[in-house]
Scaffold this motif. Structure first.
Motif, PDB file in Angstrom:
ATOM      1  N   TYR A 134       0.809  -1.218   0.000  1.00 55.29           N
ATOM      2  CA  TYR A 134       0.000   0.000   0.000  1.00 55.29           C
ATOM      3  C   TYR A 134       0.843   1.269   0.000  1.00 55.29           C
ATOM      4  N   PRO A 135       0.609   2.253  -0.828  1.00 54.71           N
ATOM      5  CA  PRO A 135      -0.316   2.278  -1.955  1.00 54.71           C
ATOM      6  C   PRO A 135       0.322   1.599  -3.178  1.00 54.71           C
ATOM      7  N   ALA A 136      -0.412   0.666  -3.775  1.00 53.82           N
ATOM      8  CA  ALA A 136       0.176  -0.201  -4.801  1.00 53.82           C
ATOM      9  C   ALA A 136       0.576   0.548  -6.067  1.00 53.82           C
ATOM     10  N   GLN A 137       1.765   0.158  -6.597  1.00 53.39           N
ATOM     11  CA  GLN A 137       2.194   0.700  -7.905  1.00 53.39           C
ATOM     12  C   GLN A 137       1.754  -0.232  -9.027  1.00 53.39           C
ATOM     13  N   MET A 138       1.389  -1.477  -8.647  1.00 57.04           N
ATOM     14  CA  MET A 138       0.822  -2.387  -9.657  1.00 57.04           C
ATOM     15  C   MET A 138       0.013  -3.481  -8.975  1.00 57.04           C
ATOM     16  N   PHE A 139      -0.964  -4.042  -9.702  1.00 59.45           N
ATOM     17  CA  PHE A 139      -1.758  -5.178  -9.244  1.00 59.45           C
ATOM     18  C   PHE A 139      -1.285  -6.419 -10.005  1.00 59.45           C
ATOM     19  N   MET A 140      -1.561  -7.599  -9.444  1.00 59.38           N
ATOM     20  CA  MET A 140      -1.112  -8.821 -10.140  1.00 59.38           C
ATOM     21  C   MET A 140      -2.063  -9.243 -11.262  1.00 59.38           C
ATOM     22  N   GLY A 141      -3.318  -8.792 -11.198  1.00 62.27           N
ATOM     23  CA  GLY A 141      -4.300  -9.200 -12.215  1.00 62.27           C
ATOM     24  C   GLY A 141      -4.646 -10.673 -12.061  1.00 62.27           C
ATOM     25  N   ASP A 142      -5.550 -11.156 -12.925  1.00 67.46           N
ATOM     26  CA  ASP A 142      -5.860 -12.591 -12.909  1.00 67.46           C
ATOM     27  C   ASP A 142      -4.620 -13.385 -13.305  1.00 67.46           C
ATOM     28  N   THR A 143      -3.737 -12.749 -14.089  1.00 63.56           N
ATOM     29  CA  THR A 143      -2.492 -13.410 -14.492  1.00 63.56           C
ATOM     30  C   THR A 143      -1.770 -13.924 -13.246  1.00 63.56           C
ATOM     31  N   GLY A 144      -1.751 -13.104 -12.196  1.00 62.13           N
ATOM     32  CA  GLY A 144      -1.065 -13.505 -10.971  1.00 62.13           C
ATOM     33  C   GLY A 144      -1.940 -14.343 -10.057  1.00 62.13           C
ATOM     34  N   SER A 145      -3.195 -13.896  -9.849  1.00 58.09           N
ATOM     35  CA  SER A 145      -4.005 -14.567  -8.822  1.00 58.09           C
ATOM     36  C   SER A 145      -4.378 -15.997  -9.224  1.00 58.09           C
ATOM     37  N   LEU A 146      -4.774 -16.206 -10.492  1.00 55.82           N
ATOM     38  CA  LEU A 146      -5.115 -17.572 -10.911  1.00 55.82           C
ATOM     39  C   LEU A 146      -3.883 -18.456 -10.877  1.00 55.82           C
ATOM     40  N   SER A 147      -2.755 -17.863 -11.290  1.00 56.95           N
ATOM     41  CA  SER A 147      -1.515 -18.624 -11.357  1.00 56.95           C
ATOM     42  C   SER A 147      -1.029 -19.031  -9.955  1.00 56.95           C
ATOM     43  N   LEU A 148      -1.024 -18.075  -9.026  1.00 60.94           N
ATOM     44  CA  LEU A 148      -0.573 -18.386  -7.663  1.00 60.94           C
ATOM     45  C   LEU A 148      -1.508 -19.409  -7.008  1.00 60.94           C
ATOM     46  N   GLY A 149      -2.815 -19.198  -7.181  1.00 57.17           N
ATOM     47  CA  GLY A 149      -3.791 -20.090  -6.564  1.00 57.17           C
ATOM     48  C   GLY A 149      -3.714 -21.502  -7.142  1.00 57.17           C
ATOM     49  N   GLY A 150      -3.706 -21.599  -8.477  1.00 58.27           N
ATOM     50  CA  GLY A 150      -3.644 -22.915  -9.120  1.00 58.27           C
ATOM     51  C   GLY A 150      -2.378 -23.658  -8.711  1.00 58.27           C
ATOM     52  N   THR A 151      -1.288 -22.917  -8.620  1.00 56.31           N
ATOM     53  CA  THR A 151      -0.007 -23.544  -8.271  1.00 56.31           C
ATOM     54  C   THR A 151       0.004 -23.977  -6.805  1.00 56.31           C
ATOM     55  N   LEU A 152      -0.608 -23.169  -5.946  1.00 64.68           N
ATOM     56  CA  LEU A 152      -0.674 -23.546  -4.526  1.00 64.68           C
ATOM     57  C   LEU A 152      -1.445 -24.862  -4.370  1.00 64.68           C
ATOM     58  N   GLY A 153      -2.570 -24.978  -5.052  1.00 60.99           N
ATOM     59  CA  GLY A 153      -3.343 -26.218  -5.000  1.00 60.99           C
ATOM     60  C   GLY A 153      -2.534 -27.388  -5.530  1.00 60.99           C
ATOM     61  N   THR A 154      -1.828 -27.169  -6.639  1.00 57.31           N
ATOM     62  CA  THR A 154      -1.034 -28.245  -7.239  1.00 57.31           C
ATOM     63  C   THR A 154       0.092 -28.687  -6.299  1.00 57.31           C
ATOM     64  N   VAL A 155       0.754 -27.720  -5.663  1.00 54.66           N
ATOM     65  CA  VAL A 155       1.852 -28.055  -4.747  1.00 54.66           C
ATOM     66  C   VAL A 155       1.313 -28.846  -3.548  1.00 54.66           C
ATOM     67  N   ALA A 156       0.126 -28.445  -3.051  1.00 57.50           N
ATOM     68  CA  ALA A 156      -0.471 -29.165  -1.920  1.00 57.50           C
ATOM     69  C   ALA A 156      -0.726 -30.628  -2.303  1.00 57.50           C
ATOM     70  N   LEU A 157      -1.189 -30.839  -3.545  1.00 57.62           N
ATOM     71  CA  LEU A 157      -1.438 -32.209  -4.011  1.00 57.62           C
ATOM     72  C   LEU A 157      -0.126 -32.978  -4.166  1.00 57.62           C
ATOM     73  N   MET A 158       0.880 -32.299  -4.726  1.00 59.24           N
ATOM     74  CA  MET A 158       2.145 -32.978  -5.003  1.00 59.24           C
ATOM     75  C   MET A 158       2.858 -33.400  -3.727  1.00 59.24           C
ATOM     76  N   THR A 159       2.674 -32.613  -2.661  1.00 58.61           N
ATOM     77  CA  THR A 159       3.368 -32.933  -1.408  1.00 58.61           C
ATOM     78  C   THR A 159       2.509 -33.825  -0.519  1.00 58.61           C
ATOM     79  N   LYS A 160       1.338 -34.229  -1.021  1.00 71.01           N
ATOM     80  CA  LYS A 160       0.406 -35.085  -0.283  1.00 71.01           C
ATOM     81  C   LYS A 160      -0.052 -34.436   1.024  1.00 71.01           C
ATOM     82  N   HIS A 161      -0.150 -33.111   1.003  1.00 69.04           N
ATOM     83  CA  HIS A 161      -0.708 -32.396   2.155  1.00 69.04           C
ATOM     84  C   HIS A 161      -1.838 -31.510   1.665  1.00 69.04           C
ATOM     85  N   GLU A 162      -2.748 -32.161   0.912  1.00 67.33           N
ATOM     86  CA  GLU A 162      -3.821 -31.398   0.288  1.00 67.33           C
ATOM     87  C   GLU A 162      -4.885 -30.949   1.294  1.00 67.33           C
ATOM     88  N   LEU A 163      -5.206 -31.803   2.281  1.00 65.68           N
ATOM     89  CA  LEU A 163      -6.240 -31.393   3.251  1.00 65.68           C
ATOM     90  C   LEU A 163      -5.712 -30.298   4.181  1.00 65.68           C
TER      91      LEU A 163
END
Ligand code: 57M
Length: 360
Positions: free
Chosen positions: A258-287
């Motif tokens: 704050y105050p932001a000079q840039m936002f991540m956009g869906d480019t960042g949020s979908l990517s970070l979220g999808g990758t977080l879910g994938t990493v949780a699955l890969m490490t077998k700590h999904e729950l």
């Protein structure tokens, strides 16, 4: 790549043996991604301004946000570039898990990029369109789930339940829809949270830092056995990848705080979220992700409750506005206060999650 070259030199200079160690490479992957994002950041902001990739602010949103009109968005490009570069330098590219992780990062980034591009550059208010966007997310998640099903072998469809030592349900083929839910759900949860400066990126950083530790432990036969968690051969390299994500996210925060000079956009949020879910699955700590990413769960639940109640009652609301961060904003709390408080809660969630490794 770089680590292998340096490691091979250990026959001439023994201290270079250190490049073999995952811990050492994780630290340098973090630093490399951080430095790249700090260096590239101002250039990307300049380019985004040049190409007029400025945020459009919704008229029905909180009035405090109008001053943010025109802030460069799609900053997720910075995160993705830094992570990819750093991972290619420091991770053992012989590990297929690393490639699957990169696929989720770049794949979800591409879906988000397309959506952002249509919205901000071509002026389509709905972007790709909710249904088409969801379909693309599901197709990519299905591909990732299938690759993981093939790759993880013996434990791929067993789940580890936090707090319970002897409970590990075997999902069989139900693993695929379950994996879809984890990946697509996390991708959208991070997207919903990304509505204030630094609000999504810090919890995401904390989550990736937590999974850096988890990846290291599950990839180490002795630690995995000691903690009574699944041993996932090759998962240690994901610590290097997650380390790069921590570095790149901190670098992005430099500009997004704050105050932001840039936002991540869906480019960042979908990517970070999808990758977080994938990493949780890969490490077998999904729950465990439900606890690690508790703040994303709260934000999503607030939307589900609000929309459900809104529809059931024909227009009544539980919160002044959903997701819940807007509720506090409407109550008059200053944005930085809400943001920092959400960070603190996020840290507590991560600590509780880590404690469950022993509480079993
Ligand atoms: C995207 N995006 C931000 C930025 C960011 C179903 C409904 C709850 C969906 C939800 C929604 O659309 N969420 C997804 C949230 C937007 O940020 C852009 O989007 C990217 C992430 N995808 O990177 O490019 C705005 O958020 C602010 N922002 C910052 N700093 C940041 O670092 O200040 C973002 C990043 C930016 C900026 O103002 O423009 C967003 O909020 O649009 N919808 C909502 O979240 C809307 N909620 C709503 O309509 N609630 C209703 C219920 C009945 C559904 C209600 O409670 O009455 C809110 N969002 C807005 N206005 N803008 C409320 C109304």
């Amino acid at each position: 790549m770089l680590w292998k070259f340096l490691y091979d030199l250990h026959v001439y200079f023994f201290p270079f043996n250190v490049f073999r160690y995952i811990t050492f490479r994780t630290i340098y992957a973090t630093i490399t991604a951080l430095v790249i994002s700090l260096i590239l950041g101002p250039w990307i902001i300049r380019k985004l301004r040049e190409y007029r990739v400025g945020q459009v602010i919704r008229e029905d949103g909180p009035a405090q946000h109008f001053k943010k009109r025109g802030t460069p968005t799609m900053g997720g490009i910075l995160i993705i570039l830094s992570v990819v570069f750093s991972t290619l330098l420091w991770a053992n590219l012989g590990s297929r898990l690393v490639w699957i992780a990169l696929l989720s990062l770049v794949g979800y980034g591409a879906i988000g990029f397309w959506d952002d591009f249509l919205k901000v550059k071509l002026g389509h208010p709905k972007g790709i369109g909710a249904r088409r966007k969801f379909l693309l997310q599901v197709v990519l998640a299905f591909t990732l789930a299938f690759l993981l099903y093939e790759e993880l072998g013996v434990h791929s469809t067993d789940l580890l339940v936090p707090f319970f030592k002897r409970v590990s349900p075997h999902l069989g083929l139900f693993y695929i829809p379950f994996a879809l839910l984890v990946i697509v759900g996390t991708s959208n949860a991070v997207n919903l949270t990304d509505g204030m400066d630094g609000l999504a990126i810090v919890p995401a950083t904390i989550c990736f830092a937590t999974y850096t530790a988890i990846a290291y432990l599950v990839g180490h036969a002795r630690f995995a056995h000691y903690l009574n968690i699944f041993y996932v051969p090759g998962a240690g390299e994901l610590a290097v990848f997650c380390g790069a994500l921590v570095g790149a996210s901190l670098g992005f925060l430099w500009f997004n705080s704050y105050p932001a000079q840039m936002f991540m956009g869906d480019t960042g949020s979908l990517s970070l979220g999808g990758t977080l879910g994938t990493v949780a699955l890969m490490t077998k700590h999904e729950l465990l992700l439900v606890i690690v990413g508790g703040i994303f769960v709260i934000e999503t639940l607030s939307v589900i409750l609000q929309v459900g109640y809104f529809k059931m009652t024909g227009g009544k609301r539980i919160f002044r506005m959903a997701p819940i961060h807007h509720h506090f904003e409407q109550k008059g709390l200053p944005e930085p206060k809400i943001i920092v408080r959400f960070w603190i809660i996020s840290l507590i969630f991560a600590l509780v999650a880590l404690s469950t490794l022993k509480l079993r």
